[in-house]
Design an enzyme around this catalytic site. Structure first.
Site, short mmCIF file in Angstrom:
data_model
loop_
_atom_site.label_atom_id
_atom_site.label_comp_id
_atom_site.label_asym_id
_atom_site.label_seq_id
_atom_site.Cartn_x
_atom_site.Cartn_y
_atom_site.Cartn_z
N ASP A 196 -42.31 36.18 -5.97
CA ASP A 196 -43.31 37.23 -5.82
C ASP A 196 -43.06 38.37 -6.82
O ASP A 196 -41.91 38.64 -7.17
CB ASP A 196 -43.26 37.77 -4.38
CG ASP A 196 -44.52 38.52 -4.01
OD1 ASP A 196 -45.51 38.46 -4.78
OD2 ASP A 196 -44.52 39.18 -2.96
N LEU B 163 -31.31 16.94 -10.22
CA LEU B 163 -31.93 18.09 -9.52
C LEU B 163 -33.33 17.69 -9.10
O LEU B 163 -34.14 17.27 -9.93
CB LEU B 163 -31.98 19.31 -10.45
CG LEU B 163 -32.73 20.52 -9.91
CD1 LEU B 163 -32.04 21.12 -8.69
CD2 LEU B 163 -32.87 21.61 -10.99
N HIS C 220 -47.46 36.38 -14.92
CA HIS C 220 -47.32 34.96 -14.56
C HIS C 220 -46.65 34.20 -15.70
O HIS C 220 -45.84 33.29 -15.49
CB HIS C 220 -48.69 34.35 -14.23
CG HIS C 220 -49.33 34.95 -13.01
ND1 HIS C 220 -48.64 35.16 -11.85
CD2 HIS C 220 -50.58 35.39 -12.78
CE1 HIS C 220 -49.45 35.70 -10.94
NE2 HIS C 220 -50.63 35.87 -11.49
C1 FPP Z 1 -46.64 35.79 -7.16
O1 FPP Z 1 -46.74 37.01 -7.85
C2 FPP Z 1 -46.74 34.66 -8.06
C3 FPP Z 1 -47.73 33.70 -8.02
C4 FPP Z 1 -48.83 33.67 -7.05
C5 FPP Z 1 -47.76 32.63 -9.01
C6 FPP Z 1 -46.42 32.02 -9.32
C7 FPP Z 1 -46.52 31.32 -10.60
C8 FPP Z 1 -45.54 31.30 -11.54
C9 FPP Z 1 -44.22 31.95 -11.39
C10 FPP Z 1 -45.79 30.67 -12.83
C11 FPP Z 1 -45.88 29.20 -12.87
C12 FPP Z 1 -44.95 28.40 -12.08
C13 FPP Z 1 -44.57 27.14 -12.42
C14 FPP Z 1 -43.79 26.34 -11.44
C15 FPP Z 1 -44.90 26.52 -13.73
P1 FPP Z 1 -47.96 37.95 -7.52
O2 FPP Z 1 -49.05 37.67 -8.48
O3 FPP Z 1 -48.34 37.79 -6.08
O4 FPP Z 1 -47.32 39.34 -7.78
P2 FPP Z 1 -47.73 40.73 -7.10
O5 FPP Z 1 -47.31 40.64 -5.65
O6 FPP Z 1 -46.92 41.71 -7.86
O7 FPP Z 1 -49.21 40.91 -7.27
#
Ligand code: FPP
Length: 245
Positions: free
Chosen positions: A18, A129, A35
């Site tokens: 997050d 893994l 992201h």
């Molecule tokens: C949460 O941060 C993150 C996500 C909803 C997306 C996670 C995706 C990645 C880390 C990139 C791709 C992953 C792979 C496995 C290739 P948020 O957007 O909710 O952050 P915020 O709470 O600050 O808004």
């Protein structure tokens, strides 16, 4: 950090990644930049887990609820997933990583579904893994699909519900191939499970950090592993029972 046998490392680490959006917003960048940096943090977590001999790493990449985000952010995330699959799968294959994408895969664009199937096939022989990326995943969905799958394979159980045990259901959960997580890490400052692995987290040690996911580097993961090793896991027993083995 050493690896003495007295306080073992977790076999299975699960992570709620997050804080990508906030990481970007604080830098006056579009959320997608967060992201994108999040993918770099994913790569670092995989490498660190591989190095320490963690056998299972499960990442919450996209929840069933994330479809509610603005259409533009959802499409950007999908493009990022496709890009990561195309570019990283060779490295995963060569480094002994077996990739599985866990969740309602049918929700995704057919092109992405095909990339997922290809990546899973290419890495299917690996076992150093086990990397599971939970996408369009929700813990409640998982329990409901497990019930459906159990009754579909053993319809006679519908007439004998008292004979259904926990293990019967657990065998049909999406992560049935993995032991339950020993350690759950959530970055980004919130202290909740957000419909992640509801069944499997029953006895998991929970580690929350204010670091935003793109800032969760090797040292941060090492700190989480060290914290885990300092915990005493009792599984309902007393401290004295645990000490007596
Ligand atoms: C949460 O941060 C993150 C996500 C909803 C997306 C996670 C995706 C990645 C880390 C990139 C791709 C992953 C792979 C496995 C290739 P948020 O957007 O909710 O952050 P915020 O709470 O600050 O808004």
């Amino acid at each position: 950090m050493g690896t003495d046998a007295k306080s073992p490392l977790p076999r299975h680490v699960a992570i709620i990644m997050d804080g990508n959006g906030r990481w970007a917003t604080r830098r006056h960048l579009p959320r997608v930049a967060g992201h994108s940096r999040g993918v770099d943090a994913v790569r670092s977590a995989i490498e660190t887990c591989g190095r320490y001999g963690v056998r299972y790493l499960t990442l919450f990449a996209f929840s069933s609820e994330n479809w509610r985000r603005p259409q533009e952010e959802v499409s950007t995330l999908m493009r990022l997933f496709m890009h990561a699959l195309r570019n990283e799968v060779g490295k995963l294959r060569d480094n002994g990583v077996r990739l599985r994408v866990v969740g309602r895969i049918a929700d995704f664009d057919p092109e992405l579904q095909q990339l997922i199937r290809d990546a899973e096939t290419v890495t299917a022989g690996n076992e150093r893994l086990h990397l599971s990326v939970c996408a369009s995943y929700g813990g409640r969905w998982d329990i409901v699909q497990a019930v459906r799958s159990l009754l579909a394979t053993q319809p006679e159980l519908a007439a004998a519900p008292d004979s259904i045990g926990e293990d019967d259901l657990a065998r049909h959960l999406a992560l049935a191939f993995a032991p339950e997580p020993d350690l759950l890490i959530r970055t980004g400052g919130e202290q909740r499970i957000s419909n992640f692995l509801l069944w499997q987290l029953a006895y998991t040690e929970l580690y929350f950090t204010d670091l935003l996911w793109p800032d969760f580097d090797e040292a941060a993961l090492e700190a989480a592993l060290a914290w885990y090793r300092s915990r005493e896991r009792r599984f309902g027993r007393t401290s004295a029972q645990v000490a007596a083995g």
